[in-house]
Design a protein around this motif. Sequence first.
Motif, short mmCIF file in Angstrom:
data_model
loop_
_atom_site.label_atom_id
_atom_site.label_comp_id
_atom_site.label_asym_id
_atom_site.label_seq_id
_atom_site.Cartn_x
_atom_site.Cartn_y
_atom_site.Cartn_z
N ASP A 165 0.82 -1.21 0.00
CA ASP A 165 0.00 0.00 0.00
C ASP A 165 0.86 1.26 0.00
O ASP A 165 0.52 2.26 -0.65
CB ASP A 165 -0.91 0.03 1.22
CG ASP A 165 -2.09 -0.92 1.11
OD1 ASP A 165 -2.25 -1.56 0.06
OD2 ASP A 165 -2.86 -1.02 2.09
N PHE A 214 -2.20 -8.02 -9.52
CA PHE A 214 -1.90 -6.70 -10.06
C PHE A 214 -2.53 -6.60 -11.44
O PHE A 214 -2.35 -7.49 -12.28
CB PHE A 214 -0.40 -6.46 -10.17
CG PHE A 214 0.31 -6.33 -8.85
CD1 PHE A 214 0.01 -5.27 -7.99
CD2 PHE A 214 1.27 -7.25 -8.46
CE1 PHE A 214 0.66 -5.14 -6.77
CE2 PHE A 214 1.92 -7.13 -7.24
CZ PHE A 214 1.62 -6.08 -6.40
N VAL A 244 -3.57 4.17 -8.23
CA VAL A 244 -3.86 2.76 -7.91
C VAL A 244 -5.23 2.64 -7.24
O VAL A 244 -5.57 3.43 -6.37
CB VAL A 244 -2.79 2.17 -6.95
CG1 VAL A 244 -3.13 0.72 -6.61
CG2 VAL A 244 -1.40 2.26 -7.56
N LYS A 278 -7.32 -0.10 -4.99
CA LYS A 278 -7.16 -1.32 -4.19
C LYS A 278 -8.53 -1.94 -3.94
O LYS A 278 -9.45 -1.27 -3.47
CB LYS A 278 -6.49 -0.98 -2.86
CG LYS A 278 -6.30 -2.17 -1.93
CD LYS A 278 -5.69 -1.73 -0.60
CE LYS A 278 -5.55 -2.90 0.36
NZ LYS A 278 -4.98 -2.47 1.68
N TYR A 330 -4.85 -4.88 -7.02
CA TYR A 330 -4.30 -3.54 -7.21
C TYR A 330 -4.32 -3.22 -8.71
O TYR A 330 -3.59 -3.83 -9.50
CB TYR A 330 -2.87 -3.44 -6.68
CG TYR A 330 -2.75 -3.60 -5.19
CD1 TYR A 330 -2.71 -2.48 -4.35
CD2 TYR A 330 -2.67 -4.86 -4.59
CE1 TYR A 330 -2.60 -2.61 -2.97
CE2 TYR A 330 -2.56 -5.00 -3.22
CZ TYR A 330 -2.52 -3.87 -2.41
OH TYR A 330 -2.41 -4.02 -1.04
#
Length: 228
Positions: A33, A150, A199, A201, A220
């Motif tokens: 993070d 990802f 990004v 999350k 992510y």
Amino acid sequence: MLRDSVPSSQPPKSSDLSAEQDMEVKLILAFVDSHVPGFSGYYRALNESDKENRISDLLVHHFELCKDESGGFFPFRFSKNPTQKESTKETDIGIFVRTRDRKPVPIFEFEAKRFSETSNNKEYVSGIRGGIERFKRSDHSSLLKVCGMFGYVQSRTSAEWISNVNNWIDNLSKNNTDKTIDWTNDEEKLTTIASLTSVEKLYSLNKRESSKDKIALWHYFIDLISKN
């Protein structure tokens, strides 16, 4: 405010992970993070490759540099394509404890997929190379309760791809005829947890038929689109 642990309404529960495993997962997620938002600028500055495998290599390098630059002690190592004990299908990134006291097996793994106009974007979810599907079938991380993915966003927006992913999962929940895999639980869909710099999350909880349990996945979506 970021939620670095699994929301209380969603497994894994404390009984699913040992205290040591739970702490390791929290440390890893907190590190990701903190440092994944810096990857987009690093990647664009390199102006190098748009290939998935190479991007993952650069992301591992970025995380390893962040460990050195942060000045503190982070007891984990990021590695590209860790081998699987029970499968020949490797994940893209594995995280290992840096110690001789434990076998060198990953304690957390990430699968990575591109979102672009030239890639098979549905493979984020399903198919022979489907990211989520491989976790659900235990082709990836069969001994782990928590892992991640990802998404390298190279066209459109993260919001659009997140919507597409959830639509694909919804379609599978209604039309899937393969009885060896179950997509019907609402928790299979991605839920937004936090918006970081460049990004998004997210979180999902995915059923594994083979082991009759569930695996928690942290997603992510990284915006890699050039800002020029």
